[in-house]
Design an enzyme around this catalytic site. Structure first.
Site, PDB file in Angstrom:
ATOM      1  N   ARG A 232       0.851  -1.183   0.000  1.00  0.00           N
ATOM      2  CA  ARG A 232       0.000   0.000   0.000  1.00  0.00           C
ATOM      3  C   ARG A 232       0.894   1.243   0.000  1.00  0.00           C
ATOM      4  O   ARG A 232       1.968   1.245   0.593  1.00  0.00           O
ATOM      5  CB  ARG A 232      -0.894   0.030   1.248  1.00  0.00           C
ATOM      6  CG  ARG A 232      -2.057  -0.972   1.211  1.00  0.00           C
ATOM      7  CD  ARG A 232      -3.102  -0.629   0.160  1.00  0.00           C
ATOM      8  NE  ARG A 232      -4.230  -1.545   0.154  1.00  0.00           N
ATOM      9  CZ  ARG A 232      -4.369  -2.605  -0.661  1.00  0.00           C
ATOM     10  NH1 ARG A 232      -3.435  -2.880  -1.556  1.00  0.00           N
ATOM     11  NH2 ARG A 232      -5.441  -3.370  -0.591  1.00  0.00           N
TER      12      ARG A 232
ATOM     13  N   HIS B 241      -0.902   0.022  -9.860  1.00  0.00           N
ATOM     14  CA  HIS B 241      -1.545  -0.925  -8.931  1.00  0.00           C
ATOM     15  C   HIS B 241      -2.029  -2.172  -9.683  1.00  0.00           C
ATOM     16  O   HIS B 241      -3.231  -2.476  -9.707  1.00  0.00           O
ATOM     17  CB  HIS B 241      -2.712  -0.255  -8.193  1.00  0.00           C
ATOM     18  CG  HIS B 241      -3.086  -0.987  -6.935  1.00  0.00           C
ATOM     19  ND1 HIS B 241      -3.466  -0.355  -5.780  1.00  0.00           N
ATOM     20  CD2 HIS B 241      -3.142  -2.316  -6.644  1.00  0.00           C
ATOM     21  CE1 HIS B 241      -3.745  -1.249  -4.845  1.00  0.00           C
ATOM     22  NE2 HIS B 241      -3.556  -2.457  -5.356  1.00  0.00           N
TER      23      HIS B 241
HETATM   24  P1  NAP Z   1      -1.453 -11.803   4.639  1.00  0.00           P
HETATM   25  O1  NAP Z   1      -1.560 -13.211   4.189  1.00  0.00           O
HETATM   26  O2  NAP Z   1      -2.393 -11.287   5.665  1.00  0.00           O
HETATM   27  O3  NAP Z   1       0.046 -11.595   5.137  1.00  0.00           O
HETATM   28  C1  NAP Z   1       0.467 -10.481   5.848  1.00  0.00           C
HETATM   29  C2  NAP Z   1       1.865 -10.744   6.403  1.00  0.00           C
HETATM   30  O4  NAP Z   1       2.348  -9.548   7.041  1.00  0.00           O
HETATM   31  C3  NAP Z   1       1.890 -11.848   7.459  1.00  0.00           C
HETATM   32  O5  NAP Z   1       3.068 -12.613   7.319  1.00  0.00           O
HETATM   33  C4  NAP Z   1       1.939 -11.057   8.765  1.00  0.00           C
HETATM   34  O6  NAP Z   1       2.574 -11.751   9.838  1.00  0.00           O
HETATM   35  C5  NAP Z   1       2.788  -9.881   8.356  1.00  0.00           C
HETATM   36  N1  NAP Z   1       2.586  -8.733   9.245  1.00  0.00           N
HETATM   37  C6  NAP Z   1       1.451  -8.034   9.468  1.00  0.00           C
HETATM   38  N2  NAP Z   1       1.654  -7.035  10.348  1.00  0.00           N
HETATM   39  C7  NAP Z   1       2.964  -7.114  10.697  1.00  0.00           C
HETATM   40  C8  NAP Z   1       3.788  -6.377  11.566  1.00  0.00           C
HETATM   41  N3  NAP Z   1       3.327  -5.334  12.252  1.00  0.00           N
HETATM   42  N4  NAP Z   1       5.085  -6.741  11.702  1.00  0.00           N
HETATM   43  C9  NAP Z   1       5.574  -7.798  11.004  1.00  0.00           C
HETATM   44  N5  NAP Z   1       4.851  -8.526  10.149  1.00  0.00           N
HETATM   45  C10 NAP Z   1       3.555  -8.204  10.006  1.00  0.00           C
HETATM   46  O7  NAP Z   1      -1.581 -10.834   3.398  1.00  0.00           O
HETATM   47  P2  NAP Z   1      -1.284 -11.112   1.846  1.00  0.00           P
HETATM   48  O8  NAP Z   1      -2.420 -11.813   1.206  1.00  0.00           O
HETATM   49  O9  NAP Z   1       0.067 -11.717   1.731  1.00  0.00           O
HETATM   50  O10 NAP Z   1      -1.282  -9.615   1.283  1.00  0.00           O
HETATM   51  C11 NAP Z   1      -0.392  -8.634   1.809  1.00  0.00           C
HETATM   52  C12 NAP Z   1      -0.811  -7.253   1.319  1.00  0.00           C
HETATM   53  O11 NAP Z   1      -0.516  -7.108  -0.065  1.00  0.00           O
HETATM   54  C13 NAP Z   1      -2.299  -6.938   1.401  1.00  0.00           C
HETATM   55  O12 NAP Z   1      -2.680  -6.548   2.702  1.00  0.00           O
HETATM   56  C14 NAP Z   1      -2.459  -5.829   0.389  1.00  0.00           C
HETATM   57  O13 NAP Z   1      -2.284  -4.564   1.017  1.00  0.00           O
HETATM   58  C15 NAP Z   1      -1.295  -6.050  -0.584  1.00  0.00           C
HETATM   59  N6  NAP Z   1      -1.773  -6.432  -1.935  1.00  0.00           N
HETATM   60  C16 NAP Z   1      -1.410  -5.646  -2.988  1.00  0.00           C
HETATM   61  C17 NAP Z   1      -1.800  -6.003  -4.270  1.00  0.00           C
HETATM   62  C18 NAP Z   1      -1.390  -5.193  -5.453  1.00  0.00           C
HETATM   63  O14 NAP Z   1      -1.889  -5.416  -6.546  1.00  0.00           O
HETATM   64  N7  NAP Z   1      -0.465  -4.274  -5.309  1.00  0.00           N
HETATM   65  C19 NAP Z   1      -2.572  -7.162  -4.460  1.00  0.00           C
HETATM   66  C20 NAP Z   1      -2.921  -7.919  -3.370  1.00  0.00           C
HETATM   67  C21 NAP Z   1      -2.511  -7.554  -2.092  1.00  0.00           C
HETATM   68  P3  NAP Z   1       1.911 -13.117  10.412  1.00  0.00           P
HETATM   69  O15 NAP Z   1       2.096 -14.142   9.320  1.00  0.00           O
HETATM   70  O16 NAP Z   1       2.711 -13.423  11.595  1.00  0.00           O
HETATM   71  O17 NAP Z   1       0.466 -12.786  10.684  1.00  0.00           O
HETATM   72  C1  GLV Z   2      -5.174  -5.253  -4.060  1.00  0.00           C
HETATM   73  O1  GLV Z   2      -4.458  -4.336  -3.811  1.00  0.00           O
HETATM   74  C2  GLV Z   2      -5.704  -6.133  -3.063  1.00  0.00           C
HETATM   75  O2  GLV Z   2      -5.600  -5.806  -1.877  1.00  0.00           O
HETATM   76  O3  GLV Z   2      -6.238  -7.174  -3.448  1.00  0.00           O
END
Ligand code: NAP
Ligand code: GLV
Length: 315
Positions: free
Chosen positions: A227, A275
């Site tokens: 983000r 994005h």
């Molecule tokens: P997720 O499965 O919820 O993984 C989040 C990771 O971040 C987990 O490993 C979590 O630790 C860690 N984390 C959270 N808060 C933390 C902190 N304060 N300190 C250290 N580690 C922390 O999420 P995801 O599906 O991988 O997606 C991640 C993010 O990518 C989304 O929230 C979104 O903002 C972004 N995204 C962007 C796009 C794009 O097109 N640019 C697309 C999809 C998603 P734990 O494993 O210990 O809980």
């Molecule tokens: C895209 O940014 C998503 O959070 O899926």
């Protein structure tokens, strides 16, 4: 069972068609103000009025992985938020990040500039071990990305809140909050290319700023695919201009679309994409959401579903 669809910036018809095919017994409606209260909803950036009116939702399915914008709204009490759990995103994210890392490591931008000048010139091969990659966030996307990078033999480290064990990845853990870092500095010091795949929460907002980015190894490079508010824009620009950082690939921004006058657009060390690193794939998302609704209707406890958001953690 009644299902409401309320997704801004999304053409509704193909979603409605797909959801109807996947859940033929559901009464599915495109939400309008004053609509009947539904059991479930499929949403992206819904207006507050939707949430105020839909007081009977058992689950709110977000058609993205990030729930930061949704959690800023006032949600009906007891409603659980379920985010997309991969649904075809992790492979896209792995492609995007590996592409950005390899483009930088192999100096492909430099070769492209040479081509424009009709210049045939080799660059000295760089050593992979001099380009350790640190992935912040080892969730659904970060794990896939870190594994893919390790497959290219980059030294890969990862940071997450809870401890992880991933083949080929040196994992650090702790809560990377703005106030206390618990070893986060060691992770940064071991990193030259920093990839952000954290959810946006109060703990992670502005996590990439002058003092944290300055801890990266010399010639540091930033890839932000999470983000825009994880990054302090002015700090990045100043560290790039001083030569402390070598470059950045940015897919997400504080304001989207990125305003025309924003300095990121024309900065010679920054690559901007709109994005698009991991897009929501409609068919995969519909199949996932319909499967979860069927499971709930068959009596599965919501906690048994993948992707249920913990409101205390904010992701
Ligand atoms: P997720 O499965 O919820 O993984 C989040 C990771 O971040 C987990 O490993 C979590 O630790 C860690 N984390 C959270 N808060 C933390 C902190 N304060 N300190 C250290 N580690 C922390 O999420 P995801 O599906 O991988 O997606 C991640 C993010 O990518 C989304 O929230 C979104 O903002 C972004 N995204 C962007 C796009 C794009 O097109 N640019 C697309 C999809 C998603 P734990 O494993 O210990 O809980
Ligand atoms: C895209 O940014 C998503 O959070 O899926």
């Amino acid at each position: 069972m009644r299902l409401s669809f309320c997704c801004t910036d999304t053409t509704p018809e193909p979603w409605l068609q797909g959801l109807r095919a996947a859940l033929p017994d559901a009464t599915l409606e495109l939400w309008q103000p004053g609509a009947a209260v539904a059991d479930y909803a499929v949403v992206w950036a819904p207006p507050q009025q939707f949430l105020d009116e839909q007081t009977g939702l058992k689950a709110l399915f977000n058609i993205g992985a990030g729930v930061d914008a949704l959690l800023r709204l006032r949600l009906p009490p007891q409603t659980r938020v379920v985010r997309l759990d991969d649904a075809g995103m992790s492979v896209q994210m792995a492609e995007y990040v590996c592409h950005a890392v390899i483009r930088h490591f192999r100096e492909f931008d430099g070769y492209q500039a040479d081509v424009a000048l009709g210049k045939w010139s080799y660059r000295k091969p760089r050593r992979r071990q001099d380009f350790p990659v640190g992935v912040m966030g080892l969730g659904v996307l970060g794990q896939r990305v870190s594994r893919a990078l390790a497959q290219f033999d980059f030294p890969v480290t990862g940071w997450s809140r809870s401890a992880k064990s991933i083949a080929g990845v040196q994992c650090f853990s702790g809560n990377a909050s703005s106030n206390g870092f618990n070893g986060f500095n060691d992770f940064l010091a071991a990193t030259r290319i920093l990839v952000c795949l954290l959810p946006l929460t109060p703990d992670t907002e502005n996590i990439m700023r002058r003092d944290t980015l300055a801890r990266l190894q010399p010639g540091g490079y930033v890839i932000n695919v999470a983000r825009g508010s994880h990054l302090v824009d002015e700090d990045l620009i100043s560290l790039l201009d001083s030569g402390q950082l070598a470059g950045a690939t940015l897919d997400v921004f504080r304001t989207e679309p990125l305003p025309a006058a924003h300095p990121f657009w024309l900065h010679p060390k920054i690559t901007v994409t709109p994005h698009t690193s991991a897009r929501t794939l409609r068919d995969e998302s519909i199949a996932q959401i319909a499967g979860k609704i069927k499971a709930l209707e068959n009596g599965a406890p919501i906690a048994s579903l993948a992707g249920v958001v913990d409101p205390k953690k904010g992701y």
